[in-house]
Write an enzyme that holds these catalytic residues in place. Sequence first.
Site, PDB file in Angstrom:
ATOM      1  N   ARG A  76       0.726  -1.077  -0.005  1.00 19.99           N
ATOM      2  CA  ARG A  76      -0.012   0.092   0.171  1.00 19.99           C
ATOM      3  C   ARG A  76       0.972   1.230  -0.070  1.00 19.99           C
ATOM      4  NH1 ARG A  76      -4.078  -0.321   4.716  1.00 19.99           N
ATOM      5  NH2 ARG A  76      -5.122  -1.925   3.417  1.00 19.99           N
ATOM      6  N   ARG A 145      -2.618   6.189   9.715  1.00 17.70           N
ATOM      7  CA  ARG A 145      -2.529   5.781   8.522  1.00 17.70           C
ATOM      8  C   ARG A 145      -2.606   7.208   7.390  1.00 17.70           C
ATOM      9  NH1 ARG A 145      -4.605   0.564   7.959  1.00 17.70           N
ATOM     10  NH2 ARG A 145      -3.804  -0.854   9.501  1.00 17.70           N
ATOM     11  N   LYS A 209      -4.701   0.447  14.600  1.00 23.98           N
ATOM     12  CA  LYS A 209      -4.665   1.276  13.588  1.00 23.98           C
ATOM     13  C   LYS A 209      -5.352   2.554  13.854  1.00 23.98           C
ATOM     14  CE  LYS A 209      -6.575  -1.674  10.913  1.00 23.98           C
ATOM     15  NZ  LYS A 209      -7.761  -2.144   9.517  1.00 23.98           N
ATOM     16  N   LYS A 211      -6.955   6.312  12.267  1.00 26.45           N
ATOM     17  CA  LYS A 211      -7.247   6.906  11.015  1.00 26.45           C
ATOM     18  C   LYS A 211      -7.529   8.275  11.000  1.00 26.45           C
ATOM     19  CE  LYS A 211      -7.892   2.652   8.848  1.00 26.45           C
ATOM     20  NZ  LYS A 211      -8.989   1.803   8.035  1.00 26.45           N
ATOM     21  N   CYS A 430     -15.018  -3.388  -1.455  1.00 20.41           N
ATOM     22  CA  CYS A 430     -13.721  -3.662  -0.961  1.00 20.41           C
ATOM     23  C   CYS A 430     -13.045  -4.899  -2.129  1.00 20.41           C
ATOM     24  CB  CYS A 430     -13.562  -4.281   0.522  1.00 20.41           C
ATOM     25  SG  CYS A 430     -14.311  -5.817   0.481  1.00 20.41           S
ATOM     26  N   CYS A 436      -7.534 -10.998  -0.252  1.00 20.48           N
ATOM     27  CA  CYS A 436      -7.683 -10.660   1.068  1.00 20.48           C
ATOM     28  C   CYS A 436      -7.830 -11.780   2.035  1.00 20.48           C
ATOM     29  CB  CYS A 436      -8.771  -9.832   1.334  1.00 20.48           C
ATOM     30  SG  CYS A 436      -8.920  -9.469   3.102  1.00 20.48           S
ATOM     31  N   CYS A 475     -16.285  -9.140   4.124  1.00 22.32           N
ATOM     32  CA  CYS A 475     -16.410  -9.451   5.560  1.00 22.32           C
ATOM     33  C   CYS A 475     -16.795  -8.384   6.302  1.00 22.32           C
ATOM     34  CB  CYS A 475     -14.925  -9.666   6.304  1.00 22.32           C
ATOM     35  SG  CYS A 475     -13.941  -8.744   6.747  1.00 22.32           S
ATOM     36  N   CYS A 479     -14.065  -2.400   5.389  1.00 20.53           N
ATOM     37  CA  CYS A 479     -13.071  -1.610   4.229  1.00 20.53           C
ATOM     38  C   CYS A 479     -13.746  -0.836   3.410  1.00 20.53           C
ATOM     39  CB  CYS A 479     -12.154  -2.488   3.762  1.00 20.53           C
ATOM     40  SG  CYS A 479     -11.160  -3.562   4.965  1.00 20.53           S
TER      41      CYS A 479
HETATM   42 FE1  SRM Z   1      -9.318  -2.544   5.453  1.00 22.63          FE
HETATM   43  C1  SRM Z   1      -7.864  -5.300   6.928  1.00 22.63           C
HETATM   44  C2  SRM Z   1      -8.202  -3.693   2.399  1.00 22.63           C
HETATM   45  C3  SRM Z   1      -9.915   0.551   4.041  1.00 22.63           C
HETATM   46  C4  SRM Z   1     -11.158  -1.553   8.233  1.00 22.63           C
HETATM   47  N1  SRM Z   1      -8.196  -4.197   4.995  1.00 22.63           N
HETATM   48  C5  SRM Z   1      -7.714  -5.260   5.699  1.00 22.63           C
HETATM   49  C6  SRM Z   1      -6.684  -6.093   5.087  1.00 22.63           C
HETATM   50  C7  SRM Z   1      -5.290  -5.536   4.995  1.00 22.63           C
HETATM   51  C8  SRM Z   1      -6.755  -7.562   5.411  1.00 22.63           C
HETATM   52  C9  SRM Z   1      -5.726  -8.168   6.280  1.00 22.63           C
HETATM   53  O1  SRM Z   1      -5.851  -7.537   7.167  1.00 22.63           O
HETATM   54  O2  SRM Z   1      -5.375  -9.054   5.969  1.00 22.63           O
HETATM   55  C10 SRM Z   1      -7.304  -5.833   3.660  1.00 22.63           C
HETATM   56  C11 SRM Z   1      -6.409  -5.866   2.450  1.00 22.63           C
HETATM   57  C12 SRM Z   1      -7.131  -6.716   1.177  1.00 22.63           C
HETATM   58  C13 SRM Z   1      -6.369  -6.554  -0.202  1.00 22.63           C
HETATM   59  O3  SRM Z   1      -6.204  -7.963  -0.553  1.00 22.63           O
HETATM   60  O4  SRM Z   1      -5.914  -5.814  -0.637  1.00 22.63           O
HETATM   61  C14 SRM Z   1      -7.700  -4.498   3.687  1.00 22.63           C
HETATM   62  N2  SRM Z   1      -8.789  -1.563   3.751  1.00 22.63           N
HETATM   63  C15 SRM Z   1      -8.735  -2.210   2.344  1.00 22.63           C
HETATM   64  C16 SRM Z   1      -8.812  -1.369   1.284  1.00 22.63           C
HETATM   65  C17 SRM Z   1      -7.857  -1.590   0.388  1.00 22.63           C
HETATM   66  C18 SRM Z   1     -10.214  -1.676   0.914  1.00 22.63           C
HETATM   67  C19 SRM Z   1     -10.541  -1.242  -0.626  1.00 22.63           C
HETATM   68  O5  SRM Z   1     -11.130  -1.746  -1.324  1.00 22.63           O
HETATM   69  O6  SRM Z   1      -9.965   0.139  -0.779  1.00 22.63           O
HETATM   70  C20 SRM Z   1      -8.719  -0.059   1.976  1.00 22.63           C
HETATM   71  C21 SRM Z   1      -7.300   0.592   2.160  1.00 22.63           C
HETATM   72  C22 SRM Z   1      -7.143   1.888   2.785  1.00 22.63           C
HETATM   73  C23 SRM Z   1      -5.977   2.518   2.618  1.00 22.63           C
HETATM   74  O7  SRM Z   1      -5.419   3.095   1.731  1.00 22.63           O
HETATM   75  O8  SRM Z   1      -5.257   2.577   3.918  1.00 22.63           O
HETATM   76  C24 SRM Z   1      -9.266  -0.463   3.374  1.00 22.63           C
HETATM   77  N3  SRM Z   1     -10.256  -0.921   6.138  1.00 22.63           N
HETATM   78  C25 SRM Z   1     -10.480   0.173   5.370  1.00 22.63           C
HETATM   79  C26 SRM Z   1     -11.549   0.976   6.103  1.00 22.63           C
HETATM   80  C27 SRM Z   1     -12.019   2.361   5.499  1.00 22.63           C
HETATM   81  C28 SRM Z   1     -11.477   3.445   5.781  1.00 22.63           C
HETATM   82  O9  SRM Z   1     -10.585   3.644   6.549  1.00 22.63           O
HETATM   83  O10 SRM Z   1     -11.993   4.519   5.451  1.00 22.63           O
HETATM   84  C29 SRM Z   1     -11.937   0.424   7.162  1.00 22.63           C
HETATM   85  C30 SRM Z   1     -12.890   1.045   8.107  1.00 22.63           C
HETATM   86  C31 SRM Z   1     -12.612   2.098   8.971  1.00 22.63           C
HETATM   87  C32 SRM Z   1     -12.077   1.405  10.029  1.00 22.63           C
HETATM   88  O11 SRM Z   1     -10.842   1.244  10.202  1.00 22.63           O
HETATM   89  O12 SRM Z   1     -12.754   1.391  11.279  1.00 22.63           O
HETATM   90  C33 SRM Z   1     -11.317  -0.793   7.072  1.00 22.63           C
HETATM   91  N4  SRM Z   1      -9.393  -3.480   7.266  1.00 22.63           N
HETATM   92  C34 SRM Z   1     -10.293  -2.919   8.222  1.00 22.63           C
HETATM   93  C35 SRM Z   1     -10.372  -3.687   9.382  1.00 22.63           C
HETATM   94  C36 SRM Z   1     -11.171  -3.359  10.715  1.00 22.63           C
HETATM   95  C37 SRM Z   1     -10.385  -2.677  11.636  1.00 22.63           C
HETATM   96  C38 SRM Z   1     -11.321  -2.864  12.880  1.00 22.63           C
HETATM   97  O13 SRM Z   1     -11.266  -1.847  13.743  1.00 22.63           O
HETATM   98  O14 SRM Z   1     -12.080  -3.725  13.455  1.00 22.63           O
HETATM   99  C39 SRM Z   1      -9.326  -4.869   9.109  1.00 22.63           C
HETATM  100  C40 SRM Z   1      -9.043  -6.007   9.875  1.00 22.63           C
HETATM  101  C41 SRM Z   1      -8.019  -5.545  10.878  1.00 22.63           C
HETATM  102  O15 SRM Z   1      -7.639  -4.628  11.215  1.00 22.63           O
HETATM  103  O16 SRM Z   1      -8.022  -6.562  11.701  1.00 22.63           O
HETATM  104  C42 SRM Z   1      -8.668  -4.515   7.885  1.00 22.63           C
HETATM  105 FE1  SF4 Z   2     -10.943  -7.885   3.308  1.00 18.88          FE
HETATM  106 FE2  SF4 Z   2     -12.893  -7.763   4.949  1.00 18.88          FE
HETATM  107 FE3  SF4 Z   2     -11.399  -5.626   4.192  1.00 18.88          FE
HETATM  108 FE4  SF4 Z   2     -13.018  -6.485   2.383  1.00 18.88          FE
HETATM  109  S1  SF4 Z   2     -13.888  -5.717   4.450  1.00 18.88           S
HETATM  110  S2  SF4 Z   2     -10.917  -5.866   2.157  1.00 18.88           S
HETATM  111  S3  SF4 Z   2     -13.152  -8.754   3.003  1.00 18.88           S
HETATM  112  S4  SF4 Z   2     -10.874  -7.209   5.354  1.00 18.88           S
END
Ligand code: SRM
Ligand code: SF4
Length: 565
Positions: A76, A145, A209, A211, A430, A436, A475, A479
């Site tokens: 990223r 981030r 994390k 944000k 997402c 993922c 899931c 994201c």
């Molecule tokens: Fe996310 C984990 C992709 C925005 C909440 N996110 C992941 C991972 C890294 C999976 C992993 O931990 O193994 C995903 C990688 C997928 C892949 O193959 O690329 C992933 N997140 C993404 C992206 C690429 C989704 C997209 O389609 O654009 C976004 C990248 C953002 C960036 O450039 O930094 C992305 N993730 C978000 C957002 C939206 C936001 O931040 O505005 C959220 C919800 C907001 C928040 O954080 O509360 C988000 N991602 C999560 C979570 C749950 C966090 C939590 O508090 O429970 C995880 C899992 C974790 O952290 O354990 C996660």
């Molecule tokens: Fe992966 Fe779940 Fe985030 Fe989608 S919402 S990218 S399935 S961790």
Amino acid sequence: MSDKKQRLTPVEHIKNDSRYLRGSIVESLNNSVTGSVAPEDTHLLKFHGTYQQDDRDLRNEREKQKLEPAFEFMIRVRVPGGIATPEQWLEMDRLAHQYANGTLRLTTRQAFQFHGILKWNLKQTIKEINDSLLDTIAACGDVNRNVMCSPNFNQSEIHQEAYEWSKKISDHLTPQTTAYHEIWLDKEKVADSRDDEEPIYGKSYLPRKFKIGMAIPPANDVDVFSQDLGYIAIVEDGKLQGFNIAVGGGMGMTHGDTATYPNLGYVIGFCKPEQTVEVAEHVVKVQRDFGDRTNRKHARLKYTINDRGVAWFKAELHERLGWELEEKRPYQFEFAGDRYGWIQGTNDKWNLTLFIQNGRIRDYKGYLLMTGLREIAKIHDGDFRLTGNQNVMVGNVSDENKPRVEAIVKEYNLTDGKHTSALRRNSIACVALPTCGLAMAEAERYLPDLLDKVEVILDEVGLKDGDIVIRMTGCPNGCGRPYLGEIGFVGKAPGKYNMYLGAGFAGERLNKLYKENIDEEEILESLKPLLQQYATDREEGERFGMFAIRKGYVKYVNNGLDFHA
Ligand code: SRM
Ligand code: SF4
């Protein structure tokens, strides 16, 4: 050892013992026996901006053949405020072909992602990203981030000012460890790890994390209430006066665990522009000191605040600041999506927002999206602005260059979204499968097909041009910020989704569970009568989310604490 210390999560120990994020990353990268890295290093690598993954499409087959999983890495790239130069765009495009799977992914936080990088190419790719003056440090991990900032399309000067502040916050909160330079950039050891210091984070960094996003009303295109720390620009008499501060937003939750929930940030006051960095530092430090390091599912700022109360948080923040936030000022958000097509900014330059389905940039048969954007980058005299809705704005185009950009848009059939349905234009999915590791169901690869079918219904009921925000994730981690979709789908199992309704069109209200574990047939059966009724019974100007609440499909959700009620 105190009880509390004993109960720290394993990740806390890994961070604490990592010598400021070094761990055994170098040894792992040099280990030629496997395409993976040591388990502890998978956690540390995130702070450096990369995730170990494996191609899930190949998992079963490789297991049958007794081969190790098809390990690969996602990288990223941090792009503060989502702004990249045409040269940087061309570099990202080149790297995607040279080291990754030939595609680029624009994320929901205005960043670039590469998928499918093999361990052997990881270091070189990160080095070349840095050569382009972008970087990957803190793109992931328990730190602040990528700082988001509204890629505002018309109020150019206000945007520029807000962007500068978001950049300052980003710089101020970037980890100070020299490990990044040492590991990826072959910089000589400027300091022994014992000399490293993290004045803001400390040795164990944050509990989870963190944000930050900055929104410029009327656009809430960074979903400011979903951020741990949100800044809402207050513009009076055409001038940026400062920002309202929102704290405690977040999306992630776990199916079946009601102690986890999405939450929207609380607006606790107002600060002047020159106070923004100080506010960020102290909000982060409160979370550093009070966030729950014993349970990663309860470690985000939203839980710290909801457990102790907003008043407690405010008092703690004020004490650390040594001054008090002013009363919050009035603001009005009107939408959370992007404004497509050409819009002229107040600096007379032109901004063209293009629709990129789910942020995936690649060449398709008969639709050379990646090539078209590359051609634009070659002649572009402005910048590229990644949006929080996975789209891209070709920004700051001069009058002279506009016809050249227009010609390329036409030649490659790039779409400004106006030819697709309004539903598709307002959609986010997402990444989910196959990269993922946490995906329970498809999202990016499935939503476009589902939309084809929903569009047939929309056509039948005459709603093709009606803006409705729809979001899907594979899931419950959130994201694609699905709990802010007027219609939200969250994966439960292959082909099965929970369906949520009722969020606010401008990102101001969470949605609520409507149906559980349904497949495509049930999704379409559920949506059809709803959309039919919306077409005929909606009140003047009534948004779909509010309509679903008024008609009793779901209850109004005040905030996270009644999300499951
Ligand atoms: Fe996310 C984990 C992709 C925005 C909440 N996110 C992941 C991972 C890294 C999976 C992993 O931990 O193994 C995903 C990688 C997928 C892949 O193959 O690329 C992933 N997140 C993404 C992206 C690429 C989704 C997209 O389609 O654009 C976004 C990248 C953002 C960036 O450039 O930094 C992305 N993730 C978000 C957002 C939206 C936001 O931040 O505005 C959220 C919800 C907001 C928040 O954080 O509360 C988000 N991602 C999560 C979570 C749950 C966090 C939590 O508090 O429970 C995880 C899992 C974790 O952290 O354990 C996660
Ligand atoms: Fe992966 Fe779940 Fe985030 Fe989608 S919402 S990218 S399935 S961790």
